[in-house]
Write a protein that holds these residues in place. Structure first.
Motif, PDB file in Angstrom:
ATOM      1  N   LYS A 442      55.551  56.671  15.124  1.00  0.00           N
ATOM      2  CA  LYS A 442      55.668  55.321  15.681  1.00  0.00           C
ATOM      3  C   LYS A 442      54.670  55.083  16.813  1.00  0.00           C
ATOM      4  CE  LYS A 442      59.032  54.306  12.913  1.00  0.00           C
ATOM      5  NZ  LYS A 442      58.793  53.374  11.782  1.00  0.00           N
ATOM      6  N   GLN A 443      53.448  55.479  16.574  1.00  0.00           N
ATOM      7  CA  GLN A 443      52.371  55.208  17.508  1.00  0.00           C
ATOM      8  C   GLN A 443      51.330  54.324  16.806  1.00  0.00           C
ATOM      9  OE1 GLN A 443      52.011  56.536  20.822  1.00  0.00           O
ATOM     10  NE2 GLN A 443      54.128  57.218  20.573  1.00  0.00           N
ATOM     11  N   VAL A 444      50.844  53.319  17.528  1.00  0.00           N
ATOM     12  CA  VAL A 444      49.811  52.443  16.992  1.00  0.00           C
ATOM     13  C   VAL A 444      48.456  52.926  17.485  1.00  0.00           C
ATOM     14  CG1 VAL A 444      48.862  50.096  16.997  1.00  0.00           C
ATOM     15  CG2 VAL A 444      51.329  50.454  16.810  1.00  0.00           C
ATOM     16  N   ILE A 445      47.519  53.118  16.574  1.00  0.00           N
ATOM     17  CA  ILE A 445      46.174  53.571  16.931  1.00  0.00           C
ATOM     18  C   ILE A 445      45.190  52.460  16.597  1.00  0.00           C
ATOM     19  CG2 ILE A 445      44.332  55.214  16.451  1.00  0.00           C
ATOM     20  CD1 ILE A 445      46.389  57.331  15.971  1.00  0.00           C
ATOM     21  N   ILE A 446      44.415  52.054  17.595  1.00  0.00           N
ATOM     22  CA  ILE A 446      43.359  51.053  17.418  1.00  0.00           C
ATOM     23  C   ILE A 446      42.030  51.726  17.706  1.00  0.00           C
ATOM     24  CG2 ILE A 446      42.458  48.807  18.106  1.00  0.00           C
ATOM     25  CD1 ILE A 446      45.859  49.371  19.301  1.00  0.00           C
ATOM     26  N   ARG A 447      41.167  51.742  16.706  1.00  0.00           N
ATOM     27  CA  ARG A 447      39.835  52.330  16.869  1.00  0.00           C
ATOM     28  C   ARG A 447      38.801  51.208  16.848  1.00  0.00           C
ATOM     29  NH1 ARG A 447      39.603  57.941  15.453  1.00  0.00           N
ATOM     30  NH2 ARG A 447      41.596  58.730  14.702  1.00  0.00           N
ATOM     31  N   ILE A 448      37.988  51.162  17.890  1.00  0.00           N
ATOM     32  CA  ILE A 448      36.904  50.176  17.964  1.00  0.00           C
ATOM     33  C   ILE A 448      35.598  50.960  18.046  1.00  0.00           C
ATOM     34  CG2 ILE A 448      35.929  48.233  19.244  1.00  0.00           C
ATOM     35  CD1 ILE A 448      38.725  47.662  20.320  1.00  0.00           C
ATOM     36  N   SER A 449      34.829  50.936  16.954  1.00  0.00           N
ATOM     37  CA  SER A 449      33.598  51.726  16.898  1.00  0.00           C
ATOM     38  C   SER A 449      32.410  50.815  16.639  1.00  0.00           C
ATOM     39  CB  SER A 449      33.691  52.796  15.806  1.00  0.00           C
ATOM     40  OG  SER A 449      33.875  52.195  14.541  1.00  0.00           O
ATOM     41  N   ASP A 450      31.256  51.249  17.058  1.00  0.00           N
ATOM     42  CA  ASP A 450      30.022  50.503  16.806  1.00  0.00           C
ATOM     43  C   ASP A 450      28.923  51.474  16.403  1.00  0.00           C
ATOM     44  OD1 ASP A 450      28.274  51.303  19.193  1.00  0.00           O
ATOM     45  OD2 ASP A 450      30.049  50.555  20.239  1.00  0.00           O
ATOM     46  N   ASN A 451      27.887  50.943  15.815  1.00  0.00           N
ATOM     47  CA  ASN A 451      26.741  51.785  15.439  1.00  0.00           C
ATOM     48  C   ASN A 451      25.576  51.539  16.386  1.00  0.00           C
ATOM     49  OD1 ASN A 451      26.161  49.222  14.602  1.00  0.00           O
ATOM     50  ND2 ASN A 451      25.283  49.808  12.636  1.00  0.00           N
ATOM     51  N   GLY A 452      25.921  51.394  17.666  1.00  0.00           N
ATOM     52  CA  GLY A 452      24.919  51.187  18.703  1.00  0.00           C
ATOM     53  C   GLY A 452      24.248  52.471  19.133  1.00  0.00           C
ATOM     54  N   PRO A 453      23.576  52.451  20.276  1.00  0.00           N
ATOM     55  CA  PRO A 453      22.775  53.611  20.701  1.00  0.00           C
ATOM     56  C   PRO A 453      23.590  54.764  21.246  1.00  0.00           C
ATOM     57  CG  PRO A 453      22.690  51.900  22.361  1.00  0.00           C
ATOM     58  CD  PRO A 453      23.430  51.307  21.196  1.00  0.00           C
ATOM     59  N   GLY A 454      24.882  54.565  21.552  1.00  0.00           N
ATOM     60  CA  GLY A 454      25.689  55.651  22.094  1.00  0.00           C
ATOM     61  C   GLY A 454      25.566  55.769  23.599  1.00  0.00           C
ATOM     62  N   ILE A 455      26.386  56.629  24.156  1.00  0.00           N
ATOM     63  CA  ILE A 455      26.444  56.837  25.604  1.00  0.00           C
ATOM     64  C   ILE A 455      25.968  58.250  25.922  1.00  0.00           C
ATOM     65  CG2 ILE A 455      27.939  56.806  27.641  1.00  0.00           C
ATOM     66  CD1 ILE A 455      29.871  55.075  26.061  1.00  0.00           C
ATOM     67  N   PRO A 456      25.040  58.424  26.879  1.00  0.00           N
ATOM     68  CA  PRO A 456      24.584  59.777  27.235  1.00  0.00           C
ATOM     69  C   PRO A 456      25.740  60.656  27.692  1.00  0.00           C
ATOM     70  CG  PRO A 456      23.148  58.100  28.186  1.00  0.00           C
ATOM     71  CD  PRO A 456      24.326  57.374  27.619  1.00  0.00           C
ATOM     72  N   GLU A 457      25.658  61.916  27.362  1.00  0.00           N
ATOM     73  CA  GLU A 457      26.722  62.856  27.718  1.00  0.00           C
ATOM     74  C   GLU A 457      26.920  62.948  29.225  1.00  0.00           C
ATOM     75  OE1 GLU A 457      27.981  67.527  26.850  1.00  0.00           O
ATOM     76  OE2 GLU A 457      26.105  66.690  26.056  1.00  0.00           O
ATOM     77  N   SER A 458      25.845  62.774  29.988  1.00  0.00           N
ATOM     78  CA  SER A 458      25.951  62.874  31.446  1.00  0.00           C
ATOM     79  C   SER A 458      26.810  61.774  32.034  1.00  0.00           C
ATOM     80  CB  SER A 458      24.556  62.819  32.077  1.00  0.00           C
ATOM     81  OG  SER A 458      23.890  61.606  31.725  1.00  0.00           O
TER      82      SER A 458
END
Length: 518
Positions: A442-458
């Motif tokens: 009974k947990q709702v999961i919402i995934r919002i993804s994009d195919n953009g440039p991403g975020i640097p690990e730092s």
């Protein structure tokens, strides 16, 4: 006559008998302690006395580290216990020098000793002593007082005092670290309270603004929509009447034919219904936007209630629809909805819509800037870096700017992860995918993804930190993601996680329970 070691009243500045000498372990030393706080010896002898007197003095005081030599009451040198007995152990040395003046003996092991000031810190004196040549490394420390007199401090006593100061310093450092930890915790609480205060003020101001706009627009739109129905009906009646006239009077008077040609009656009769239909579509669109604004702000819902999550997402997308198309380059962002079968969810709808707004606005900004940059319309500043700068429409900040506790990936249980694979995002059509589903628990999961440039690990370990932003000063507060984190984690008892890789895209995963705990 053999000189004797006198008590403090006559020749000593401190009690120097074995029983009365202060131990450095028992003294109250501090980091600022100087040499004058250490126990010292002040045994003096005239340099013209026989060498046998030195033997008797060292035998009388087994702990005596050395003896100060004077020439007519003026300092002439220092002879240490170690050097004296080392030299006297040579064959015939004792018999040769025992009756001769100490001056002659001193010439054979004379060493230049640089006196230290009694005001020198113990830690500095220790460093200076350890830098002495190896042959005198363990010799007593010669100390010169402010009055011009000389005294001796045992080298081992100096090391013992230095060790005690080191221990005391470590204890003080631990206390300072504890105070710093407490202060830091208080500062973090202050930042959290300040963030919540700003969030409440922003949401209140946003609610009032949306309420005013919705009210002011709704009345005239309803007036237009209500009358448009009658306008369409009247226009259809008039056009029908004109067709009847044309049917029964195909050859009107010349003046009427002139007016028909001037107004282009054929085009008018064809275009007028289309015009009214487009007006009807426009009013319906405005009514939909007003409804979306109401659903987004939920101004009439200050408490938690059962809502449709998909309705909140759709309302947010309606508000952001104008930003999906980039008119500079003529490209649009495609929205892909993968909605699961969700029940009504008990939540604070307005706050949850704020989270959707933050994340979606940030994804749009990142993709749009990337597209424009690829067309050479922006400076060469890293798109990935700017990914952490975008500000949400509602709080002026980007969800990637965020405030709040630390990253969910690092401190909380990781949610199930879908692999994001967009290796050719520049060539592919820009898109944002919204996926929802209900888990068995009974947990709702919402995934919002994009195919953009991403975020640097730092940057990823700071995404949810309060006031973190890479935007220039004045361009953002860095509260978007921090507020989103607080809404999801603290307000709804859920989890907020970010998964990203440079060049691969970014995915935010929101997990909240269907029913809130009381």
């Amino acid at each position: 006559m053999l000189p004797e070691i006198l008590p403090q009243e006559s020749r000593f500045e401190s009690m120097l008998t074995i029983d009365g000498m202060t131990d450095a372990n028992e003294s109250n030393l501090r980091l600022e302690s100087t040499l004058q706080e250490l126990p010292f010896w002040e045994v003096e002898i005239e340099i013209e006395r026989p060498g046998n007197d030195l033997v008797m003095l060292f035998n009388q005081e087994p702990l005596l580290p050395g003896i100060i030599l004077n020439n007519n009451q003026h300092y002439a040198g220092m002879v240490s216990r170690r050097k004296f007995f080392e030299y006297m152990s040579h064959p015939y040395s004792l018999a040769l020098f025992s009756s001769r003046p100490i001056r002659i003996l001193y010439k054979f092991f004379h060493l230049e000793m640089l006196p230290l000031s009694e005001d020198m810190l113990i830690i500095n004196a220790t460093q200076a002593s350890l830098q002495r040549p190896p042959e005198i490394a363990y010799e007593p420390i010669l100390v010169k007082t402010t009055s011009g007199k000389y005294k001796l401090v045992d080298f081992h006593q100096l090391l013992l005092a230095h060790s005690q100061i080191h221990v005391l310093t470590l204890i003080e450092l631990q206390q300072v670290e504890e105070q710093s930890r407490v202060a830091k915790a208080g500062f973090n609480d202050l930042k959290q309270n300040y963030t919540r205060l700003i969030q409440n003020e922003k949401m209140a101001a946003l609610g009032q603004l949306v309420a005013g706009i919705a009210h002011e627009i709704n009345n005239p739109v309803n007036f237009i929509a209500g009358n448009l129905v009658h306008a369409i009906e009247y226009s259809q009646n008039l056009l029908a009447l004109i067709r009847l006239y044309q049917q029964y009077y195909p050859e009107p008077e010349a003046e009427i034919q002139t007016v028909i040609a001037e107004i282009e009656l054929d085009f008018l009769t064809t275009d007028l219904p289309r015009l009214l239909t487009s007006m009807e579509v426009g009013t319906e669109r405005i009514k939909q936007i007003i409804l979306s604004l109401r659903n987004f702000s939920r101004l009439d819902e200050s408490d938690k209630k059962l809502v449709d999550i998909h309705e909140g997402i759709d309302s947010t997308l309606v508000i952001l629809e104008s930003r999906l198309k980039n008119h500079q380059i003529g490209e649009s962002i495609n929205i892909i909805k993968e909605y699961g079968d969700l029940p009504k969810v008990e939540c604070y709808a307005g706050l949850l819509n704020q989270v959707f707004m933050n994340i979606l606005a940030n994804a749009i900004d990142a993709i749009q800037e990337s597209l424009v940059s690829q067309h050479g319309l922006l400076p060469s500043r890293s798109v990935s870096q700017r990914r952490g700068d975008a500000k949400s429409e509602s709080d002026g900040g980007n969800p990637h700017d965020v405030t709040g506790a630390s990253v969910a990936v690092a401190r909380y249980e990781r949610l199930p992860v879908r692999v994001i694979s967009h290796p050719s995002w520049v060539r592919d059509k820009a898109q944002i995918c919204i996926h929802t589903k209900l888990t068995d628990d009974k947990q709702v999961i919402i995934r919002i993804s994009d195919n953009g440039p991403g975020i640097p690990e730092s940057f990823q370990n700071q995404l949810f930190d309060p006031f973190f932003t890479t935007k220039p000063v004045g361009k953002g507060t860095g509260l978007g993601l921090s507020i989103s984190y607080q809404i999801v984690v603290q307000k709804h008892g859920g989890k907020l996680q970010c998964i990203s890789a440079v060049g691969e895209g970014t995915e935010f995963i929101i997990k909240i329970p269907v029913q809130l705990n009381s």
